[in-house]
Design a protein around this motif. Sequence first.
Motif, mmCIF file in Angstrom:
data_model
loop_
_atom_site.group_PDB
_atom_site.id
_atom_site.type_symbol
_atom_site.label_atom_id
_atom_site.label_comp_id
_atom_site.label_asym_id
_atom_site.label_seq_id
_atom_site.Cartn_x
_atom_site.Cartn_y
_atom_site.Cartn_z
ATOM 1 N N ASN A 119 9.653 6.586 8.050
ATOM 2 C CA ASN A 119 9.825 5.144 8.150
ATOM 3 C C ASN A 119 8.821 4.539 6.736
ATOM 4 O O ASN A 119 7.812 5.152 6.503
ATOM 5 C CB ASN A 119 9.396 4.685 9.346
ATOM 6 N N THR A 120 9.578 3.481 6.198
ATOM 7 C CA THR A 120 8.931 2.933 5.275
ATOM 8 C C THR A 120 7.923 1.526 5.725
ATOM 9 O O THR A 120 8.582 0.740 6.563
ATOM 10 C CB THR A 120 10.059 2.350 4.320
ATOM 11 N N GLN A 139 5.970 2.031 0.985
ATOM 12 C CA GLN A 139 5.751 3.403 0.866
ATOM 13 C C GLN A 139 6.357 3.975 2.021
ATOM 14 O O GLN A 139 6.124 3.592 3.539
ATOM 15 C CB GLN A 139 4.026 3.578 0.868
ATOM 16 N N THR A 140 7.002 5.295 2.102
ATOM 17 C CA THR A 140 7.613 5.798 3.088
ATOM 18 C C THR A 140 6.555 6.856 3.807
ATOM 19 O O THR A 140 6.019 7.803 2.791
ATOM 20 C CB THR A 140 9.101 6.386 2.645
ATOM 21 N N VAL A 199 4.224 4.622 -4.279
ATOM 22 C CA VAL A 199 4.359 3.268 -3.884
ATOM 23 C C VAL A 199 5.252 2.652 -4.718
ATOM 24 O O VAL A 199 5.373 2.594 -5.880
ATOM 25 C CB VAL A 199 2.917 2.457 -3.892
ATOM 26 N N THR A 200 6.392 1.727 -4.228
ATOM 27 C CA THR A 200 6.876 0.901 -5.033
ATOM 28 C C THR A 200 6.494 -0.575 -4.956
ATOM 29 O O THR A 200 6.225 -0.977 -3.967
ATOM 30 C CB THR A 200 8.599 0.845 -4.370
ATOM 31 N N LEU A 234 -3.042 1.411 1.531
ATOM 32 C CA LEU A 234 -2.006 2.401 1.745
ATOM 33 C C LEU A 234 -2.367 3.749 1.460
ATOM 34 O O LEU A 234 -1.901 4.501 2.394
ATOM 35 C CB LEU A 234 -0.750 2.065 0.789
ATOM 36 N N TYR A 235 -3.191 4.055 0.490
ATOM 37 C CA TYR A 235 -3.883 5.119 0.174
ATOM 38 C C TYR A 235 -4.608 5.718 1.433
ATOM 39 O O TYR A 235 -4.671 6.890 1.962
ATOM 40 C CB TYR A 235 -4.768 5.251 -1.048
ATOM 41 N N ALA A 236 -5.505 4.680 1.998
ATOM 42 C CA ALA A 236 -6.235 5.029 3.148
ATOM 43 C C ALA A 236 -5.374 5.292 4.322
ATOM 44 O O ALA A 236 -5.665 6.206 5.136
ATOM 45 C CB ALA A 236 -7.198 3.888 3.717
ATOM 46 N N LEU A 237 -4.159 4.635 4.489
ATOM 47 C CA LEU A 237 -3.541 4.759 5.774
ATOM 48 C C LEU A 237 -2.747 6.044 5.558
ATOM 49 O O LEU A 237 -2.581 6.804 6.652
ATOM 50 C CB LEU A 237 -2.172 3.759 5.687
#
Length: 215
Positions: A114-115, A29-30, A12-13, A144-147
Amino acid sequence: MTDTPTAQLTAVTRTVTPAKNGNTVALSQTFDAAPEQLWEALTTAERLARWFGTASGDVVPGGRYEPPEMETSGRLIEVEPPHRLLLTWEFGKSSSDLEPLITAAEEGTDGGGNTLTLRHTVPADAHWATFGPAATGRGWDAALYALAHHLEDPGKDLMRRLGDFAGSPEGAEFTRATADAWYEAHVAGGADRKPARKASVRTAAAYLGEEIETE
């Protein structure tokens, strides 16, 4: 694939930038997924229930939505499938703006894909002064971790597994690490180190149910 919390941290940025009457907390995140796959994961109630939580509403401009387990709700302002949403994020008397944006990964990114960028613009209020960007960012880090796990196996219900992780020592470590990452992003965005550090420590304590330092 970010199959460990440590890998997720570096995937993650994070940025913090000034905005009108507030600050924008952004995460990117990509993923190895088509825009349509990401869009469906973000906007379909059936998919959201497997990794984010139950939600109801209409994905149309002016439509209302509600994820009841989060005690929040909001209104969709702009809807541009499969690339962009702009919506309000309303919690109590506070309202902020959230913009999920799906774009092609930058050239040279391993695996292409894709980001997904989440831009959450929050008020520069007392809550911000106390907790800084980590209060907002840590929650979206967990999402995002879950995704990432959901996209690996879209048919699997992850909610129990994610709940167990959140209450585990590994989950606590993830919380502290993301708070630290937001401290670094806050400083990179121009914040003074000492108050930024105190804000990130308070955020981690709040998420972990520990005593919060008030000085």
